[in-house]
Design an enzyme around this catalytic site. Structure first.
Site, short mmCIF file in Angstrom:
data_model
loop_
_atom_site.label_atom_id
_atom_site.label_comp_id
_atom_site.label_asym_id
_atom_site.label_seq_id
_atom_site.Cartn_x
_atom_site.Cartn_y
_atom_site.Cartn_z
CG ASP A 16 102.77 -10.50 -59.04
OD1 ASP A 16 102.90 -9.33 -59.44
OD2 ASP A 16 101.96 -11.30 -59.56
CG HIS A 33 106.46 -0.52 -57.81
ND1 HIS A 33 106.18 -1.86 -57.92
CD2 HIS A 33 105.84 0.07 -58.86
CE1 HIS A 33 105.42 -2.07 -59.00
NE2 HIS A 33 105.19 -0.91 -59.58
CG LEU A 127 121.44 -14.23 -48.92
CD1 LEU A 127 120.76 -15.56 -48.63
CD2 LEU A 127 120.45 -13.09 -48.73
C1 IPE Z 1 106.35 -10.94 -62.86
O1 IPE Z 1 105.29 -10.19 -62.39
C2 IPE Z 1 107.58 -10.11 -62.97
C3 IPE Z 1 108.16 -9.66 -61.71
C4 IPE Z 1 107.71 -9.96 -60.53
C5 IPE Z 1 109.33 -8.84 -61.83
P1 IPE Z 1 104.26 -9.46 -63.38
O2 IPE Z 1 103.26 -8.84 -62.53
O3 IPE Z 1 104.99 -8.60 -64.33
O4 IPE Z 1 103.68 -10.70 -64.21
P2 IPE Z 1 102.28 -10.98 -64.85
O5 IPE Z 1 102.05 -9.93 -65.87
O6 IPE Z 1 101.29 -10.91 -63.75
O7 IPE Z 1 102.38 -12.34 -65.43
C1 IPE Z 2 105.52 -6.69 -58.63
O1 IPE Z 2 104.31 -6.04 -58.39
C2 IPE Z 2 106.65 -5.76 -58.98
C3 IPE Z 2 107.05 -5.78 -60.40
C4 IPE Z 2 106.61 -6.59 -61.32
C5 IPE Z 2 108.01 -4.79 -60.81
P1 IPE Z 2 103.35 -5.62 -59.59
O2 IPE Z 2 103.74 -4.29 -60.08
O3 IPE Z 2 103.31 -6.69 -60.62
O4 IPE Z 2 101.95 -5.52 -58.85
P2 IPE Z 2 100.57 -6.08 -59.36
O5 IPE Z 2 100.78 -7.52 -59.72
O6 IPE Z 2 100.19 -5.27 -60.55
O7 IPE Z 2 99.64 -5.91 -58.22
MG MG Z 3 102.16 -8.29 -61.01
#
Ligand code: IPE
Ligand code: IPE
Ligand code: MG
Length: 240
Positions: A16, A33, A127
């Site tokens: 995240d 990303h 792995l």
């Molecule tokens: C969870 O992260 C999903 C992934 C890491 C793929 P999100 O950023 O989508 O989740 P919320 O919205 O903060 O709960």
């Molecule tokens: C995690 O990073 C990647 C995915 C959920 C695809 P985020 O895109 O959720 O990044 P934040 O949480 O908005 O910073």
């Molecule tokens: Mg996120």
């Protein structure tokens, strides 16, 4: 790293904070990303060198389709590229790749490259790397129940025989041990629908850094903290 540390057999990670990482650098979310996907390759190698056998990562959730069209298409493009590089890295590092989630919602070419990747790495003994794509814990359970109901209807299974082990076989994770350690980066303390069934007795670790900054030292720190935990399963201590 502390000597003689217990290395968790199965580590799950909620990747995240890519968006926030990019924003903090004045860059667009999609840049985060891209960096995040590069970091995943590095962490895979580090995890294996440390002796982790199973690594499972949350790459795209069933809820992530609700993001802007631009972001969803950038993520799909990244997944496409990732599948190509993953094949090279997996062959080089002997990784066995599996996908969790319902890939039928993805474009056909992406589904094909995923199937190819899974098939080409199926016999690898290094792995075991699981990538959750279009994955949601609730969705996984519902898909499992539908499959199970069909087996009962077609008399391959008796309702009285359902137990936890049998139900586990209807989940995407069939055959995998439950995670020992769950890591979530970026400070958020929730599961966001990840591995709801499988995390029943997992230890949780929350890192403040955003995913692109989660490096080897951060992983070691998570494992050190895990080592200080007194794992219990219903009040019963883990055999060490
Ligand atoms: C969870 O992260 C999903 C992934 C890491 C793929 P999100 O950023 O989508 O989740 P919320 O919205 O903060 O709960
Ligand atoms: C995690 O990073 C990647 C995915 C959920 C695809 P985020 O895109 O959720 O990044 P934040 O949480 O908005 O910073
Ligand atoms: Mg996120």
């Amino acid at each position: 790293m502390i000597k003689d540390m217990r290395i968790p057999n199965h580590v799950a990670i909620i990747l995240d904070g890519n968006g926030r990482w990019a924003k903090s650098k004045g860059m667009p979310r999609n840049y985060g990303h891209t960096k995040g996907s590069k970091n995943l390759e590095i962490i895979c190698e580090e995890a294996y060198k440390m002796g982790i056998e199973y690594l499972t990562v949350y790459a795209f959730s069933t809820e992530n389709w609700n993001r802007s069209e631009d972001e969803v298409s950038a993520l799909m493009k990244l997944l496409r590229n990732y599948m190509k590089t993953a094949l090279k890295t997996a062959v080089k590092n002997n990784m066995k790749i599996r996908i969790l989630g319902d890939i039928s919602r993805l474009d056909q070419d992406l589904q094909d490259s995923i199937k190819n990747l899974v098939q080409k790495t199926a016999e690898h003994t290094g792995l075991k790397f699981q990538i959750a794509i279009n994955y949601g814990g609730r969705d996984e359970i519902i898909r499992g129940i539908k499959h199970l109901a069909k087996d009962i209807k077609e008399e391959r299974l008796q309702a009285e025989d359902i137990n936890e082990d049998i139900f586990s076989n209807y989940l995407d994770t069939t055959g995998l041990p439950d995670p020992d350690l769950l890591i979530r980066t970026s400070g958020e303390m929730r599961l966001s629908n990840f591995l709801l069934w499988q995390l029943a007795y997992t230890e949780f670790y929350f890192a403040d850094v955003h995913w692109p900054d989660f490096n080897k030292q951060e992983l070691e720190q998570a494992i050190e903290k895990y080592n200080l935990r007194d794992r219990r399963f219903g009040g019963v201590r883990e055999e060490k």
